[in-house]
Design an enzyme around this catalytic site. Structure first.
Site, PDB file in Angstrom:
ATOM      1  N   CYS A 173       1.606 -10.885   2.528  1.00 59.63           N
ATOM      2  CA  CYS A 173       0.256 -10.545   3.040  1.00 59.63           C
ATOM      3  C   CYS A 173      -0.743 -11.687   2.894  1.00 59.63           C
ATOM      4  O   CYS A 173      -1.827 -11.635   3.471  1.00 59.63           O
ATOM      5  CB  CYS A 173      -0.272  -9.305   2.344  1.00 59.63           C
ATOM      6  SG  CYS A 173       0.679  -7.844   2.746  1.00 59.63           S
TER       7      CYS A 173
ATOM      8  N   HIS B  92      -8.063  -8.958   3.073  1.00 57.31           N
ATOM      9  CA  HIS B  92      -6.810  -8.383   3.566  1.00 57.31           C
ATOM     10  C   HIS B  92      -6.928  -6.864   3.425  1.00 57.31           C
ATOM     11  O   HIS B  92      -7.416  -6.363   2.411  1.00 57.31           O
ATOM     12  CB  HIS B  92      -5.650  -8.924   2.734  1.00 57.31           C
ATOM     13  CG  HIS B  92      -4.371  -8.182   2.931  1.00 57.31           C
ATOM     14  ND1 HIS B  92      -3.825  -7.994   4.175  1.00 57.31           N
ATOM     15  CD2 HIS B  92      -3.547  -7.561   2.048  1.00 57.31           C
ATOM     16  CE1 HIS B  92      -2.713  -7.291   4.051  1.00 57.31           C
ATOM     17  NE2 HIS B  92      -2.522  -7.012   2.777  1.00 57.31           N
TER      18      HIS B  92
ATOM     19  N   ASN C  95      -2.370  -1.387   7.100  1.00 54.46           N
ATOM     20  CA  ASN C  95      -2.045  -2.720   6.592  1.00 54.46           C
ATOM     21  C   ASN C  95      -1.059  -3.385   7.567  1.00 54.46           C
ATOM     22  O   ASN C  95       0.096  -2.993   7.634  1.00 54.46           O
ATOM     23  CB  ASN C  95      -1.433  -2.584   5.196  1.00 54.46           C
ATOM     24  CG  ASN C  95      -1.080  -3.927   4.573  1.00 54.46           C
ATOM     25  OD1 ASN C  95      -1.115  -4.962   5.235  1.00 54.46           O
ATOM     26  ND2 ASN C  95      -0.730  -3.908   3.304  1.00 54.46           N
TER      27      ASN C  95
HETATM   28  O1  UT7 Z   1      -0.473  -5.552   1.133  1.00 57.57           O
HETATM   29  C1  UT7 Z   1       0.555  -5.850   0.252  1.00 57.57           C
HETATM   30  C2  UT7 Z   1       0.266  -5.418  -1.121  1.00 57.57           C
HETATM   31  N1  UT7 Z   1       0.322  -3.993  -1.233  1.00 57.57           N
HETATM   32  C3  UT7 Z   1      -0.676  -3.321  -1.777  1.00 57.57           C
HETATM   33  O2  UT7 Z   1      -1.676  -3.901  -2.112  1.00 57.57           O
HETATM   34  C4  UT7 Z   1      -0.488  -1.854  -1.999  1.00 57.57           C
HETATM   35  C5  UT7 Z   1      -1.000  -1.464  -3.352  1.00 57.57           C
HETATM   36  N2  UT7 Z   1      -0.735  -0.089  -3.707  1.00 57.57           N
HETATM   37  C6  UT7 Z   1      -1.376   0.958  -3.125  1.00 57.57           C
HETATM   38  O3  UT7 Z   1      -2.145   0.782  -2.196  1.00 57.57           O
HETATM   39  C7  UT7 Z   1      -1.173   2.320  -3.701  1.00 57.57           C
HETATM   40  O4  UT7 Z   1      -0.445   2.204  -4.895  1.00 57.57           O
HETATM   41  C8  UT7 Z   1      -0.445   3.321  -2.770  1.00 57.57           C
HETATM   42  C9  UT7 Z   1      -1.363   3.701  -1.627  1.00 57.57           C
HETATM   43  C10 UT7 Z   1       0.839   2.721  -2.279  1.00 57.57           C
HETATM   44  C11 UT7 Z   1      -0.138   4.607  -3.556  1.00 57.57           C
HETATM   45  O5  UT7 Z   1      -1.319   5.138  -4.102  1.00 57.57           O
HETATM   46  P1  UT7 Z   1      -1.394   5.495  -5.669  1.00 57.57           P
HETATM   47  O6  UT7 Z   1      -2.728   6.063  -5.882  1.00 57.57           O
HETATM   48  O7  UT7 Z   1      -1.043   4.257  -6.446  1.00 57.57           O
HETATM   49  O8  UT7 Z   1      -0.300   6.603  -5.809  1.00 57.57           O
HETATM   50  P2  UT7 Z   1       0.996   6.616  -6.746  1.00 57.57           P
HETATM   51  O9  UT7 Z   1       2.070   5.774  -6.172  1.00 57.57           O
HETATM   52  O10 UT7 Z   1       0.597   6.382  -8.173  1.00 57.57           O
HETATM   53  O11 UT7 Z   1       1.416   8.133  -6.610  1.00 57.57           O
HETATM   54  C12 UT7 Z   1       0.577   9.208  -7.071  1.00 57.57           C
HETATM   55  C13 UT7 Z   1       1.175  10.527  -6.617  1.00 57.57           C
HETATM   56  C14 UT7 Z   1       2.660  10.635  -6.893  1.00 57.57           C
HETATM   57  O12 UT7 Z   1       2.950  11.976  -7.216  1.00 57.57           O
HETATM   58  P3  UT7 Z   1       3.094  12.447  -8.744  1.00 57.57           P
HETATM   59  O13 UT7 Z   1       4.216  11.619  -9.296  1.00 57.57           O
HETATM   60  O14 UT7 Z   1       1.782  12.148  -9.373  1.00 57.57           O
HETATM   61  O15 UT7 Z   1       3.409  13.895  -8.602  1.00 57.57           O
HETATM   62  C15 UT7 Z   1       3.299  10.311  -5.574  1.00 57.57           C
HETATM   63  O16 UT7 Z   1       4.581  10.882  -5.435  1.00 57.57           O
HETATM   64  O17 UT7 Z   1       1.043  10.646  -5.184  1.00 57.57           O
HETATM   65  C16 UT7 Z   1       2.320  10.928  -4.611  1.00 57.57           C
HETATM   66  N3  UT7 Z   1       2.366  10.326  -3.284  1.00 57.57           N
HETATM   67  C17 UT7 Z   1       1.935  10.982  -2.195  1.00 57.57           C
HETATM   68  N4  UT7 Z   1       1.435  12.202  -1.995  1.00 57.57           N
HETATM   69  C18 UT7 Z   1       1.081  12.558  -0.755  1.00 57.57           C
HETATM   70  C19 UT7 Z   1       2.793   9.090  -2.919  1.00 57.57           C
HETATM   71  N5  UT7 Z   1       2.660   8.937  -1.600  1.00 57.57           N
HETATM   72  C20 UT7 Z   1       2.134  10.086  -1.124  1.00 57.57           C
HETATM   73  C21 UT7 Z   1       1.763  10.503   0.164  1.00 57.57           C
HETATM   74  N6  UT7 Z   1       1.249  11.739   0.296  1.00 57.57           N
HETATM   75  N7  UT7 Z   1       1.902   9.730   1.252  1.00 57.57           N
END
Ligand code: UT7
Length: 333
Positions: free
Chosen positions: A116, A256, A286
């Site tokens: 990215c 970004h 993204n």
């Molecule tokens: O551009 C390249 C670099 N990439 C980035 O900068 C991305 C950085 N990361 C992020 O933007 C975020 O971490 C994400 C958007 C990918 C995820 O958001 P998060 O707030 O970090 O969520 P998480 O992965 O900690 O997951 C929290 C909960 C989990 O459930 P439990 O374990 O708490 O029950 C996930 O399973 O949210 C759940 N979850 C979802 N729920 C509904 C993960 N994806 C989804 C979804 N819909 N699409």
């Protein structure tokens, strides 16, 4: 004597027509619009459909439009750099395909992969060629067909990414406009958190790698988020400090577009208000190397000659960095 700098003298983008909305994603994986919008800021993304359509299918119209818009003869382009993580093929470089199809027959060309952060690394690379005095017309492309490496059964990644291409023309500027400063970083130990397991020389494609869904983006979202939120803010502030810029001096932050929460944190660390932050993640998600050109193009008509921009990115690798760029032109009415 004023130092010769590399200035952006034109910009154009191209996005596919198809809009993948949060409502459609709700029918594909266990997710919902509220979760996606509150955690990422994304409402819809563009997806390139059609057989045998690669990243170049978006970059070619972006570049053709750029050359037309700037009145540039393709034969005058000396160098083409394409920042991408989704090249049409492993080789040759997608930049070569774009050069051929756009008639940039006198240019040498190559791809650059810094995930990215690729577009800011490519702008910096191009500026070195220009500052040396040897190159006068360089096209820098940021383009990705992320849908080609996204697993649409993985709700944690498929909700974020989209497809897009953008291109800028860079030329020498002796009046103090253009790329003034850059700070770029890499931490290869971050590889474990964000990568594509198969398809490279380490794990070439086999039935087994395909069955194991190893040709898709693997991302440990929370770990990447933690790094991204810290590093993008840190480096943006560092570039401001190195150049004695206060928030008042900054016309726009061009971040970004990975996650709205990362962008908000960066703006807050810089002390820059919301109205000075380029944000269009809602409409495109993204798009990896496409995000920064998409922003610059959308805001082009608002930008004034002399505007101070801080352009910052964070991505797989890990790679991150920030540029200080003085915008070089007013858009004609
Ligand atoms: O551009 C390249 C670099 N990439 C980035 O900068 C991305 C950085 N990361 C992020 O933007 C975020 O971490 C994400 C958007 C990918 C995820 O958001 P998060 O707030 O970090 O969520 P998480 O992965 O900690 O997951 C929290 C909960 C989990 O459930 P439990 O374990 O708490 O029950 C996930 O399973 O949210 C759940 N979850 C979802 N729920 C509904 C993960 N994806 C989804 C979804 N819909 N699409």
């Amino acid at each position: 004597m004023t130092k010769t700098r590399a200035a952006i003298t034109g910009i154009n983008t191209w996005v596919p027509e198809y809009r993948l909305t949060n409502a459609e994603l709700e029918t594909m994986v266990d997710t919902n619009d509220e979760w996606i919008q509150s955690r990422t800021g994304v409402q819809e993304r563009r997806i390139l459909k059609g057989k045998d359509q690669g990243t170049s299918a978006m970059a070619i119209p972006a570049v053709k439009g750029l050359l037309e818009k700037t009145g540039t003869d393709p034969k005058d382009i000396e160098l083409v750099i394409c920042a991408t993580v989704t090249p049409d093929m492993q080789f040759p470089a997608t930049a070569n395909i774009i050069s051929d199809k756009c008639g940039m027959v006198n240019a040498f060309s190559f791809d650059l992969n810094a995930a990215c952060s690729g577009f800011i690394d490519a702008l910096t690379t191009a500026s070195m060629y220009i500052e040396s005095g040897r190159y006068k017309k360089v096209v820098v492309i940021g383009a990705d067909k992320m849908s080609s490496i996204i697993d649409y059964t993985d709700r944690a990644t498929c909700i974020i990414f989209g497809d897009a291409a953008g291109a800028v023309l860079m030329e020498p500027n002796d009046e103090g406009y253009g790329l003034i400063d850059h700070r770029l970083y890499t931490d290869g130990s971050g590889m474990v958190h964000l990568h594509q397991k198969a398809g490279g020389s380490r794990r070439p494609a086999t039935h087994e790698t395909v069955d194991a869904r190893e040709h898709y983006v693997y991302q440990e979202g929370a770990a990447v988020f933690k790094f991204a939120v810290t590093k993008m803010a840190e480096v943006s502030e560092e570039v401001m400090e190195r150049n004695n810029l206060t928030a008042d001096d900054v016309a726009y932050l061009v971040p970004h577009q990975a996650n709205k929460r990362i962008i908000d944190a960066t703006a807050s660390r810089m002390g820059v208000s919301e109205d000075k932050v380029m944000l269009n993640i809602m409409r495109y998600g993204n798009t990896t190397n496409g995000t920064i050109p998409l922003c610059l193009h959308e805001w082009e008509s608002k930008l004034k000659k002399g505007d101070n921009l801080i352009i910052s990115a964070f991505g797989g690798g890990f790679t991150w960095g920030a540029l200080y760029l003085k915008w070089a032109y007013d858009t004609p009415e």
